[in-house]
Enzyme design. Structure first.
Site, mmCIF file in Angstrom:
data_model
loop_
_atom_site.group_PDB
_atom_site.id
_atom_site.type_symbol
_atom_site.label_atom_id
_atom_site.label_comp_id
_atom_site.label_asym_id
_atom_site.label_seq_id
_atom_site.Cartn_x
_atom_site.Cartn_y
_atom_site.Cartn_z
ATOM 1 N N LYS A 35 44.083 16.436 8.010
ATOM 2 C CA LYS A 35 43.123 17.525 8.251
ATOM 3 C C LYS A 35 43.840 18.743 8.817
ATOM 4 O O LYS A 35 44.993 18.632 9.266
ATOM 5 C CB LYS A 35 42.039 17.035 9.223
ATOM 6 N N ARG A 132 30.699 11.728 20.523
ATOM 7 C CA ARG A 132 30.885 12.944 19.727
ATOM 8 C C ARG A 132 30.107 12.778 18.432
ATOM 9 O O ARG A 132 29.071 13.382 18.247
ATOM 10 C CB ARG A 132 32.385 13.176 19.493
ATOM 11 N N TYR A 260 56.377 45.017 26.049
ATOM 12 C CA TYR A 260 55.068 45.441 26.566
ATOM 13 C C TYR A 260 54.937 45.170 28.057
ATOM 14 O O TYR A 260 55.418 44.152 28.563
ATOM 15 C CB TYR A 260 53.952 44.683 25.849
ATOM 16 N N MET A 308 53.036 40.447 18.711
ATOM 17 C CA MET A 308 52.377 39.847 17.553
ATOM 18 C C MET A 308 53.375 39.352 16.506
ATOM 19 O O MET A 308 53.249 38.257 15.970
ATOM 20 C CB MET A 308 51.408 40.859 16.913
HETATM 21 C C1 LIG Z 1 42.130 13.488 13.973
HETATM 22 C C2 LIG Z 1 41.630 12.095 13.883
HETATM 23 C C3 LIG Z 1 42.525 11.019 13.781
HETATM 24 C C4 LIG Z 1 44.025 11.179 13.956
HETATM 25 O O1 LIG Z 1 44.326 11.196 15.337
HETATM 26 P P1 LIG Z 1 45.849 11.321 15.875
HETATM 27 O O2 LIG Z 1 45.699 11.287 17.346
HETATM 28 O O3 LIG Z 1 46.355 12.640 15.376
HETATM 29 O O4 LIG Z 1 46.596 10.186 15.319
HETATM 30 C C5 LIG Z 1 41.986 9.768 13.539
HETATM 31 N N1 LIG Z 1 40.661 9.576 13.445
HETATM 32 C C6 LIG Z 1 39.773 10.582 13.577
HETATM 33 C C7 LIG Z 1 38.312 10.308 13.472
HETATM 34 C C8 LIG Z 1 40.222 11.873 13.818
HETATM 35 O O5 LIG Z 1 39.348 12.863 13.963
#
Ligand SMILES: *Cc1c(COP(=O)(O)O)cnc(C)c1O
Length: 368
Positions: A35, A132, A260, A308
């Protein structure tokens, strides 16, 4: 493109880290979490390398991320961790042979209301204490009863997430693992249903959380989920190296100011290198004077404020430094190293955030 600000992405390091996951969870299949553009590393490149190395599946946050991978000819199983965000996602999910993690009644209803031609793989998320996403354990029997017989659905199993696995000895982990085991007892007796609980920290330290699928993200990229240890200490290899070059060099006389604001004042004659990287690339502005960086195979420090598109490094200890010399902001040079974990600690965040921040203009360059 000629701007020298690049993130080098090592396929060898990725393969090594995948092997470390396998060594920790030899009985489990691996759903690599890619992701957020593979935590800033570039999802298609990372997914392709992991596919070649035999990973079993991929996980992303949303449909758009999954489609990016399919469009790059990545045909591994892909699971959407947050499930559909709207009913219109479902025909696409079916058409592109994606799986979903279902976390609430609204998503369940969308799925039941519009059976898809090609069955959608579904993991049901149960909330074991993260609070969550996910169904409450008490809701599970009803939810599963709907899914088992729903047309256009292939129930794959149950999934949950640990809230404190980065502190493995915390009592909360045992509580969540017990809750998950109890929830799993609600699964119908259909053979082949699978369980998934562990992400990186659980893979590394909580073997009871492994089950049929592990979901590593951070550790695949060579970073550590634990505050007290970096990825190297865990036998991992950093995948990303952030590098740029010196685009200007100047000498400050005592009393002269740099950049800056009142960011840095030279007390002694100081040679300064201007580096083509800044917060517009995702390098944190909260890092400034004193932050480590590598030039000429030596560890030196940032001076003044990060702007930047540029930042300053101290070349006083490196009189031989020249325009065009490489500067490593995260990674290794000549046996010296600046880790993402170290930078994250310096700016009060976690390694996850630092690599995710890297912007699109930082060219991702595959390296062995
Ligand atoms: C992001 C995520 C992971 C991966 O977690 P890491 O700590 O990066 O290994 C696994 N499961 C879910 C549901 C996540 O949101």
């Amino acid at each position: 493109m000629s701007r020298p600000t690049q993130a080098l992405i090592s396929s060898g390091a990725l393969q090594h880290n995948l092997a470390v996951v396998r060594a920790h969870a030899p009985q489990s299949r691996i759903m690599a979490v890619v992701k957020a553009d593979a935590y800033g590393h570039g999802a298609p490149m990372v997914a392709r390398t992991l596919a070649q190395a035999g990973v079993d599946g991929l996980a992303v946050a949303c449909l758009e991320e999954a489609l990016t991978l399919r469009q790059q000819q990545i045909f591994l199983p892909i699971f959407i961790l947050d499930g559909p965000f709207a009913p219109a996602d479902l025909p696409e999910i079916s058409r592109w042979r994606l799986g979903v993690v279902l976390h609430n009644r609204r998503q369940l209803q969308w799925l039941l209301d519009a059976p898809q031609d090609f069955p959608v793989d579904v993991f049901v998320k149960v909330d074991t204490g993260m609070h969550r996403l996910g169904f409450a354990p008490l809701e599970l029997p009803a939810v599963l009863a709907h899914l088992v017989h729903a047309p256009g659905v292939r129930l794959r199993g149950l999934l949950s997430h640990l809230a404190r696995a980065d502190t493995p000895e915390d009592w909360y982990n045992a509580n969540q693992m017990d809750g998950f085991r109890e929830a799993a007892a609600h699964l119908p007796q259909t053979p082949g249903l699978e369980l998934s609980l562990a992400s990186s920290a659980g893979i590394l330290r909580l073997p009871q959380s492994h089950y049929q699928w592990v979901r590593p993200g951070l550790m695949l990229y060579g970073m550590s989920p634990f505050a007290a240890e970096d990825g190297l200490a865990l036998g991992l290899r950093p995948v990303l190296q952030l590098r740029s070059e010196l685009i200007a060099i100047r000498d400050l006389r005592p009393g002269e100011w740099l950049g800056y604001g009142a960011g840095f004042r030279a007390d002694v004659p100081t040679r300064v290198g201007v580096v083509a990287a800044g917060y517009g690339d995702g390098y944190p502005r909260s890092l400034g004077t004193g932050t480590p960086a590598l030039v000429g195979g030596r560890r030196t420090r940032l001076l003044g404020r990060v702007s930047m598109d540029m930042l300053f490094v101290d070349l006083t200890p490196l009189p031989g430094a020249q325009l065009g010399d490489e500067v490593v902001l995260m990674g290794e040079q000549g046996g010296e190293r600046v880790t993402v974990e170290e930078l994250a600690a310096l700016c009060g965040t976690i390694p996850y955030e630092l690599t995710c921040r890297l912007q699109g203009r930082v060219l991702r360059v595959p390296v062995p």
